[in-house]
Scaffold this motif. Sequence first.
Motif, PDB file in Angstrom:
ATOM      1  N   TYR A 196       0.816  -1.211   0.000  1.00 27.15           N
ATOM      2  CA  TYR A 196       0.000   0.000   0.000  1.00 27.15           C
ATOM      3  C   TYR A 196       0.853   1.265   0.000  1.00 27.15           C
ATOM      4  CZ  TYR A 196      -3.852   3.121   1.076  1.00 27.15           C
ATOM      5  OH  TYR A 196      -4.777   4.129   1.020  1.00 27.15           O
ATOM      6  N   ILE A 197       1.942   1.272   0.785  1.00 19.54           N
ATOM      7  CA  ILE A 197       2.793   2.466   0.766  1.00 19.54           C
ATOM      8  C   ILE A 197       3.429   2.632  -0.608  1.00 19.54           C
ATOM      9  CG2 ILE A 197       3.196   2.476   3.255  1.00 19.54           C
ATOM     10  CD1 ILE A 197       5.939   1.262   2.779  1.00 19.54           C
ATOM     11  N   TYR A 198       3.730   1.521  -1.273  1.00 21.01           N
ATOM     12  CA  TYR A 198       4.253   1.632  -2.632  1.00 21.01           C
ATOM     13  C   TYR A 198       3.174   2.189  -3.565  1.00 21.01           C
ATOM     14  CZ  TYR A 198       6.978   0.654  -6.803  1.00 21.01           C
ATOM     15  OH  TYR A 198       7.684   0.816  -7.973  1.00 21.01           O
ATOM     16  N   SER A 199       1.935   1.700  -3.415  1.00 17.63           N
ATOM     17  CA  SER A 199       0.842   2.168  -4.261  1.00 17.63           C
ATOM     18  C   SER A 199       0.627   3.672  -4.105  1.00 17.63           C
ATOM     19  CB  SER A 199      -0.462   1.436  -3.907  1.00 17.63           C
ATOM     20  OG  SER A 199      -0.323   0.048  -4.076  1.00 17.63           O
ATOM     21  N   LEU A 200       0.603   4.144  -2.849  1.00 14.95           N
ATOM     22  CA  LEU A 200       0.394   5.573  -2.606  1.00 14.95           C
ATOM     23  C   LEU A 200       1.569   6.399  -3.094  1.00 14.95           C
ATOM     24  CD1 LEU A 200      -1.249   5.593   0.946  1.00 14.95           C
ATOM     25  CD2 LEU A 200      -2.340   6.006  -1.257  1.00 14.95           C
ATOM     26  N   ALA A 201       2.775   5.915  -2.832  1.00 18.37           N
ATOM     27  CA  ALA A 201       3.955   6.664  -3.288  1.00 18.37           C
ATOM     28  C   ALA A 201       4.002   6.719  -4.812  1.00 18.37           C
ATOM     29  CB  ALA A 201       5.230   6.018  -2.739  1.00 18.37           C
ATOM     30  N   ALA A 202       3.581   5.632  -5.470  1.00 21.33           N
ATOM     31  CA  ALA A 202       3.552   5.618  -6.938  1.00 21.33           C
ATOM     32  C   ALA A 202       2.569   6.653  -7.465  1.00 21.33           C
ATOM     33  CB  ALA A 202       3.187   4.225  -7.452  1.00 21.33           C
ATOM     34  N   GLY A 203       1.417   6.783  -6.797  1.00 24.39           N
ATOM     35  CA  GLY A 203       0.409   7.731  -7.251  1.00 24.39           C
ATOM     36  C   GLY A 203       0.729   9.177  -6.920  1.00 24.39           C
ATOM     37  N   LEU A 204       1.486   9.397  -5.817  1.00 23.66           N
ATOM     38  CA  LEU A 204       1.695  10.759  -5.325  1.00 23.66           C
ATOM     39  C   LEU A 204       3.082  11.329  -5.623  1.00 23.66           C
ATOM     40  CD1 LEU A 204      -0.008  10.374  -1.815  1.00 23.66           C
ATOM     41  CD2 LEU A 204      -1.000  11.372  -3.881  1.00 23.66           C
ATOM     42  N   TYR A 205       4.127  10.476  -5.671  1.00 23.92           N
ATOM     43  CA  TYR A 205       5.488  11.002  -5.727  1.00 23.92           C
ATOM     44  C   TYR A 205       6.362  10.450  -6.857  1.00 23.92           C
ATOM     45  CZ  TYR A 205       4.152  12.312  -0.985  1.00 23.92           C
ATOM     46  OH  TYR A 205       3.482  12.812   0.094  1.00 23.92           O
ATOM     47  N   PHE A 206       6.196   9.183  -7.206  1.00 21.71           N
ATOM     48  CA  PHE A 206       7.156   8.552  -8.106  1.00 21.71           C
ATOM     49  C   PHE A 206       7.170   9.149  -9.505  1.00 21.71           C
ATOM     50  CE2 PHE A 206       7.382   4.220  -5.689  1.00 21.71           C
ATOM     51  CZ  PHE A 206       8.010   4.882  -4.643  1.00 21.71           C
ATOM     52  N   GLY A 247       2.816   1.524 -13.687  1.00 20.64           N
ATOM     53  CA  GLY A 247       3.431   0.412 -14.415  1.00 20.64           C
ATOM     54  C   GLY A 247       4.425  -0.333 -13.543  1.00 20.64           C
ATOM     55  N   THR A 248       5.200   0.396 -12.721  1.00 25.29           N
ATOM     56  CA  THR A 248       6.120  -0.279 -11.795  1.00 25.29           C
ATOM     57  C   THR A 248       5.342  -1.036 -10.730  1.00 25.29           C
ATOM     58  OG1 THR A 248       6.324   1.591 -10.223  1.00 25.29           O
ATOM     59  CG2 THR A 248       7.789   1.589 -12.142  1.00 25.29           C
ATOM     60  N   LEU A 249       4.204  -0.467 -10.299  1.00 24.97           N
ATOM     61  CA  LEU A 249       3.336  -1.178  -9.356  1.00 24.97           C
ATOM     62  C   LEU A 249       2.829  -2.476  -9.979  1.00 24.97           C
ATOM     63  CD1 LEU A 249       1.675  -1.137  -6.655  1.00 24.97           C
ATOM     64  CD2 LEU A 249      -0.104   0.079  -7.930  1.00 24.97           C
ATOM     65  N   ALA A 250       2.408  -2.391 -11.242  1.00 19.76           N
ATOM     66  CA  ALA A 250       1.908  -3.579 -11.946  1.00 19.76           C
ATOM     67  C   ALA A 250       2.996  -4.627 -12.114  1.00 19.76           C
ATOM     68  CB  ALA A 250       1.345  -3.176 -13.308  1.00 19.76           C
ATOM     69  N   ALA A 251       4.256  -4.191 -12.286  1.00 20.28           N
ATOM     70  CA  ALA A 251       5.365  -5.145 -12.454  1.00 20.28           C
ATOM     71  C   ALA A 251       5.476  -6.061 -11.240  1.00 20.28           C
ATOM     72  CB  ALA A 251       6.674  -4.394 -12.678  1.00 20.28           C
ATOM     73  N   GLY A 252       5.289  -5.489 -10.047  1.00 16.62           N
ATOM     74  CA  GLY A 252       5.327  -6.311  -8.836  1.00 16.62           C
ATOM     75  C   GLY A 252       4.183  -7.298  -8.785  1.00 16.62           C
ATOM     76  N   PHE A 253       3.001  -6.849  -9.225  1.00 14.15           N
ATOM     77  CA  PHE A 253       1.845  -7.759  -9.250  1.00 14.15           C
ATOM     78  C   PHE A 253       2.058  -8.884 -10.253  1.00 14.15           C
ATOM     79  CE2 PHE A 253      -0.562  -4.286  -7.189  1.00 14.15           C
ATOM     80  CZ  PHE A 253      -1.178  -5.038  -6.201  1.00 14.15           C
ATOM     81  N   LEU A 254       2.672  -8.575 -11.383  1.00 11.43           N
ATOM     82  CA  LEU A 254       2.924  -9.614 -12.381  1.00 11.43           C
ATOM     83  C   LEU A 254       3.955 -10.622 -11.886  1.00 11.43           C
ATOM     84  CD1 LEU A 254       2.957  -7.411 -15.623  1.00 11.43           C
ATOM     85  CD2 LEU A 254       1.190  -9.033 -14.915  1.00 11.43           C
ATOM     86  N   ALA A 255       4.834 -10.200 -10.972  1.00  4.51           N
ATOM     87  CA  ALA A 255       5.825 -11.120 -10.405  1.00  4.51           C
ATOM     88  C   ALA A 255       5.229 -12.015  -9.334  1.00  4.51           C
ATOM     89  CB  ALA A 255       6.999 -10.321  -9.824  1.00  4.51           C
ATOM     90  N   SER A 265      13.187  -3.207 -10.303  1.00  5.39           N
ATOM     91  CA  SER A 265      13.824  -4.434  -9.800  1.00  5.39           C
ATOM     92  C   SER A 265      13.412  -4.704  -8.350  1.00  5.39           C
ATOM     93  CB  SER A 265      15.348  -4.318  -9.895  1.00  5.39           C
ATOM     94  OG  SER A 265      15.755  -4.137 -11.229  1.00  5.39           O
ATOM     95  N   ALA A 266      13.423  -3.642  -7.524  1.00  3.78           N
ATOM     96  CA  ALA A 266      13.031  -3.809  -6.122  1.00  3.78           C
ATOM     97  C   ALA A 266      11.561  -4.188  -6.021  1.00  3.78           C
ATOM     98  CB  ALA A 266      13.304  -2.525  -5.342  1.00  3.78           C
ATOM     99  N   ARG A 267      10.746  -3.590  -6.874  1.00  5.91           N
ATOM    100  CA  ARG A 267       9.313  -3.880  -6.857  1.00  5.91           C
ATOM    101  C   ARG A 267       9.042  -5.330  -7.284  1.00  5.91           C
ATOM    102  NH1 ARG A 267       4.808  -4.535  -4.852  1.00  5.91           N
ATOM    103  NH2 ARG A 267       3.023  -4.509  -6.238  1.00  5.91           N
ATOM    104  N   ILE A 268       9.788  -5.833  -8.264  1.00  5.31           N
ATOM    105  CA  ILE A 268       9.626  -7.219  -8.687  1.00  5.31           C
ATOM    106  C   ILE A 268      10.019  -8.170  -7.558  1.00  5.31           C
ATOM    107  CG2 ILE A 268      10.554  -8.995 -10.230  1.00  5.31           C
ATOM    108  CD1 ILE A 268      10.637  -6.847 -12.424  1.00  5.31           C
ATOM    109  N   ALA A 269      11.134  -7.866  -6.869  1.00  8.16           N
ATOM    110  CA  ALA A 269      11.553  -8.696  -5.732  1.00  8.16           C
ATOM    111  C   ALA A 269      10.485  -8.681  -4.639  1.00  8.16           C
ATOM    112  CB  ALA A 269      12.888  -8.196  -5.181  1.00  8.16           C
ATOM    113  N   GLN A 270       9.913  -7.509  -4.396  1.00  6.47           N
ATOM    114  CA  GLN A 270       8.832  -7.393  -3.422  1.00  6.47           C
ATOM    115  C   GLN A 270       7.655  -8.276  -3.822  1.00  6.47           C
ATOM    116  OE1 GLN A 270       6.447  -3.707  -3.235  1.00  6.47           O
ATOM    117  NE2 GLN A 270       7.232  -3.423  -1.159  1.00  6.47           N
ATOM    118  N   GLY A 271       7.322  -8.276  -5.119  1.00  7.77           N
ATOM    119  CA  GLY A 271       6.231  -9.100  -5.621  1.00  7.77           C
ATOM    120  C   GLY A 271       6.501 -10.587  -5.471  1.00  7.77           C
ATOM    121  N   LEU A 272       7.753 -11.003  -5.697  1.00  8.78           N
ATOM    122  CA  LEU A 272       8.107 -12.419  -5.546  1.00  8.78           C
ATOM    123  C   LEU A 272       7.919 -12.880  -4.103  1.00  8.78           C
ATOM    124  CD1 LEU A 272      11.349 -12.555  -7.753  1.00  8.78           C
ATOM    125  CD2 LEU A 272       9.133 -13.593  -8.283  1.00  8.78           C
ATOM    126  N   GLY A 273       8.391 -12.064  -3.160  1.00  2.30           N
ATOM    127  CA  GLY A 273       8.225 -12.421  -1.750  1.00  2.30           C
ATOM    128  C   GLY A 273       6.766 -12.450  -1.337  1.00  2.30           C
TER     129      GLY A 273
END
Length: 447
Positions: A32-42, A61-69, A123-131
């Motif tokens: 969720y913090i990634y989702s909000l940061a993606a919408g507000l700051y990234f 798109g970076t948020l979606a990359a984690g979901f796809l992982a 890359s960090a987002r994909i690793a987050q998605g894998l975990g």
Amino acid sequence: MSDTTLGPRTGSQRRLITSTLLGTTIEFFDLYIYSLAAGLYFAHLFFPSASPTVGVIASFGTLAAGFLARPLGGIVGGHFGDRYGRKKVLVASMLIMGISTFVVGVLPTYETIGMWAPILLISARIAQGLGAGAEWGGGVLMLVEHMRQDRRGFWGSIVAVGTWIGICIGTLFFAALTRLPDDVQQWAWRAPFIASAALVLVGLWIRIGVSETPIFVLADKEAKTAKRERLPLAELFQMHKKAMLIAVCVALGPGTYQLYVTFATSYAKMLNLDMSTILLFHFANGIFAIAATLFFGWLSDLTGRRIMLIGGSVLVIPAMYMLFWSLNEGRLSLVMVSLIVLEIGHSMVNGPLGAFLAERFETTARYTGVSIAYQVGAGAIAGLGPLIATTILANAGGPPNVYGVPLIAVVMGILISIGAWVAPEMTRKPLPDKNRVVETSHRAEAV
């Protein structure tokens, strides 16, 4: 015999519940913090050369990359969880999530390292998605396989409660951040990502002391005695193809929050609405969701899963239209009402979901089946929601032309309802198990 008597001792039970709750809290706090940061700051920190709308699309798109992982994480975690035990995989998943989230918090921006910034972010987002892909399914099974069969809906909903605790904590962080001066926000957004490390350390300490589920121990012992090689993924698609399709459709349900929380927050910013108020609305709705999720999980043990799943998926649709109309009109009181109605529908699906998915698969492929279904449905497919919604909005000409977005919820509602309707009702019945009955608690504890 049934598995109604299976259950750990009281002290072990408390540790088990705390461990599971913390695991999903951390998973969804990170998400969720990634989702909000993606919408507000990234958008301007990592994609400054793009227009504001395109920058938001790139961020989502970076948020979606984690979901796809996440499905890949579900496959790998499910395989090892079905072969070697739920506990080992859950320890590893928490560690991977914690490290990758911390890395996001210390990443340099585009201004500092150029194109390497978005590359490292993805890359960090994909690793987050894998975990995260290995976490949810294992957490569900640690509770559902330990506890009584006549209360699987309630205990399975504990995992969903963890998601809302994580979302509430993340919302409080960002509600405070948005009250700070703009120049402070440019670096203060990192604080919740770095703070996540403390949650992970506490979670690991608790999780290491949790026992393996008795039903898995018995299944594993039986397989070793028979010298039978187990390939959970192969078994899943040989014996559970229909169950898998049903599970993926129903698992779309939790993903509706990606529209009414993640995308709606970004859309409210486009409309220049007060972000602190919107985030406080989400926090209050998250507190309500904790109680609603537990209630509908408990209620599903009495009424069955099917009626909850279909009713919730239908209720979400008109409430989604009401939300975006209220945002366009700036009627914040109606925004709050819409969020509450949306959360009732969401909780009717989310509360019983853990038990529903666990009831689709046999023990030797259950971790794999539950993980893949959830991570494909609620992860990879539903996780594309903010990206698809932003693209629909951009093609429609931007605000206030947002009314094509709720069509996503319509499609999801239809698929969830079909899946729930054709699925066998397993409420209060033993979990599926091939050629074997589940042992009583005495023998399970002895093993």
